[in-house]
Design a protein around this motif. Structure first.
Motif, short mmCIF file in Angstrom:
data_model
loop_
_atom_site.label_atom_id
_atom_site.label_comp_id
_atom_site.label_asym_id
_atom_site.label_seq_id
_atom_site.Cartn_x
_atom_site.Cartn_y
_atom_site.Cartn_z
N ARG A 172 -9.56 13.64 -5.16
CA ARG A 172 -8.12 13.54 -4.94
C ARG A 172 -7.90 13.33 -3.45
NH1 ARG A 172 -3.65 17.04 -3.83
NH2 ARG A 172 -1.88 16.77 -5.25
N VAL A 173 -7.34 12.19 -3.08
CA VAL A 173 -7.16 11.86 -1.67
C VAL A 173 -5.67 11.69 -1.38
CG1 VAL A 173 -7.70 10.22 0.17
CG2 VAL A 173 -9.40 10.69 -1.61
N SER A 174 -5.21 12.35 -0.33
CA SER A 174 -3.80 12.26 0.07
C SER A 174 -3.71 11.49 1.39
CB SER A 174 -3.22 13.67 0.25
OG SER A 174 -1.86 13.60 0.66
N VAL A 175 -2.96 10.39 1.38
CA VAL A 175 -2.81 9.53 2.56
C VAL A 175 -1.38 9.00 2.60
CG1 VAL A 175 -5.21 8.78 2.70
CG2 VAL A 175 -3.61 7.53 1.25
N ARG A 176 -1.04 8.29 3.68
CA ARG A 176 0.24 7.59 3.67
C ARG A 176 0.17 6.51 2.59
NH1 ARG A 176 -2.79 5.39 7.69
NH2 ARG A 176 -2.76 3.09 7.86
N PRO A 177 1.26 6.21 1.91
CA PRO A 177 1.22 5.30 0.76
C PRO A 177 0.60 3.93 1.06
CG PRO A 177 3.29 6.47 0.76
CD PRO A 177 2.60 6.84 2.04
N THR A 178 0.87 3.36 2.22
CA THR A 178 0.33 2.03 2.51
C THR A 178 -1.18 2.04 2.67
OG1 THR A 178 0.82 2.41 4.86
CG2 THR A 178 2.45 1.18 3.56
N ALA A 179 -1.78 3.22 2.85
CA ALA A 179 -3.23 3.31 3.04
C ALA A 179 -3.98 3.51 1.72
CB ALA A 179 -3.58 4.43 4.00
N GLY A 180 -3.26 3.68 0.61
CA GLY A 180 -3.93 3.91 -0.67
C GLY A 180 -4.94 2.84 -1.04
N PRO A 181 -4.56 1.53 -1.00
CA PRO A 181 -5.53 0.48 -1.33
C PRO A 181 -6.74 0.49 -0.40
CG PRO A 181 -3.30 -0.38 -1.42
CD PRO A 181 -3.20 0.99 -0.84
N GLU A 182 -6.53 0.82 0.86
CA GLU A 182 -7.62 0.89 1.83
C GLU A 182 -8.63 1.97 1.44
OE1 GLU A 182 -8.05 2.53 6.42
OE2 GLU A 182 -6.15 1.66 5.76
N VAL A 183 -8.14 3.11 0.95
CA VAL A 183 -9.03 4.19 0.52
C VAL A 183 -9.85 3.75 -0.69
CG1 VAL A 183 -9.08 6.50 -0.51
CG2 VAL A 183 -7.62 6.03 1.46
N VAL A 184 -9.21 3.11 -1.65
CA VAL A 184 -9.94 2.65 -2.84
C VAL A 184 -11.04 1.67 -2.45
CG1 VAL A 184 -9.72 1.41 -5.03
CG2 VAL A 184 -7.93 3.00 -4.32
N SER A 185 -10.71 0.73 -1.57
CA SER A 185 -11.70 -0.26 -1.14
C SER A 185 -12.83 0.40 -0.36
CB SER A 185 -11.02 -1.32 -0.28
OG SER A 185 -11.95 -2.23 0.25
#
Length: 275
Positions: A172-185
């Motif tokens: 479970r990762v909590s980040v700013r919304p715009t960084a979500g795709p970056e975390v997945v990649s």
């Protein structure tokens, strides 16, 4: 039955020697004493054993509808979620289902952005129609009815669209919304689910230290935090389940632990070594 909101009003718990203590109360205006409800609710049993909880339960919305937008990729999906959350239509849920999810909302494969609207039936119908029109330029749009909407959000709540196998680890990762795709990649995980407008990222993959290291690195690079939410015991014992806290916060945590469980007998190691 639909989703309903709950508020923790009070708790009763057993401490390190079995003594029972209480916090909060049974009515909304009872604010006497220390507010230990939030502390114990987030401590995973490391500060006390909760034996009783008093909840205030708010009624479920009369109706619900979901605007579903099929998009090209996760980044486009987050832009749709941001547009919906920034609209005047009172969006109460914003999630992005992973690549390949099938739904009656759209025929072709691809990530599916979901925006939920709740209220009385007439209000839901009006607002979902207006939101659908506004989002039409961003992808293939459809409106899910009451039953489909509630079933889908119940699945999102339990992270079922993640498709995690029993032997896999879940992060479970909590980040700013715009960084979500970056975390997945960055994590390199094929199984992902984004909630909270893209700011809450669920990942599933091999229960290995190497996979864990990739998730941690991706979370840190995005300025977020991680939790190893589920994993076999060998992995939990070998890696950090939670990120290291700043020194000042860690000192506070140690002092609280020393008061409530000085011998470390309550769920040891559940959150991190010694806690």
């Amino acid at each position: 039955m639909g989703r309903c909101a709950t508020i923790v009003m009070g708790i009763r718990a057993a401490g390190r020697t079995g003594e029972v203590f209480r916090s909060g109360g049974r009515v909304l205006k009872n604010v006497t004493g220390l507010d230990l409800c939030k502390l114990l609710a987030g401590a995973h049993g490391t500060l006390g054993v909760i034996t009783e909880v008093t909840l205030k339960v708010l009624p479920a919305p009369a109706s619900s509808g979901t605007v579903a937008v099929r998009v090209a990729d996760l980044a486009a999906g987050v832009r749709v979620l941001s547009a919906g959350l920034g609209s005047p239509f009172g969006v109460s849920g914003a999630a992005l289902l992973p690549q390949g999810t099938q739904s009656g909302a759209a025929g072709r494969p691809g990530p599916l952005a979901l925006l939920r609207i709740e209220e009385f039936a007439d209000s839901v119908a009006y607002r979902t129609a207006r939101l659908r029109a506004d989002l039409a330029p961003l992808g293939e749009v459809a409106i899910l009815d009451l039953e489909e909407s509630r079933a889908l959000w119940a699945a999102v709540r339990e992270a079922e669209p993640l498709g995690a196998a029993p032997e896999e680890a879940i992060w479970r990762v909590s980040v700013r919304p715009t960084a979500g795709p970056e975390v997945v990649s960055g994590a390199g995980m094929a199984k992902a689910l984004l909630d909270w407008g893209g700011g809450l990222v669920w990942l599933a993959g091999p229960a290995t230290p190497e996979a864990h290291a990739r998730v941690v690195a991706a979370a840190e690079a995005a300025g977020g935090s991680f939790t190893l939410f589920r994993a076999p015991e060998p992995l939990r014992a070998a890696v950090a389940v939670l990120p290291e806290e700043p020194a000042a916060l860690a000192a506070i945590g140690r002092r609280v632990k020393a008061v409530l469980d000085p011998k470390g007998i309550l769920n040891p190691g559940r959150m991190r070594a010694g806690l």
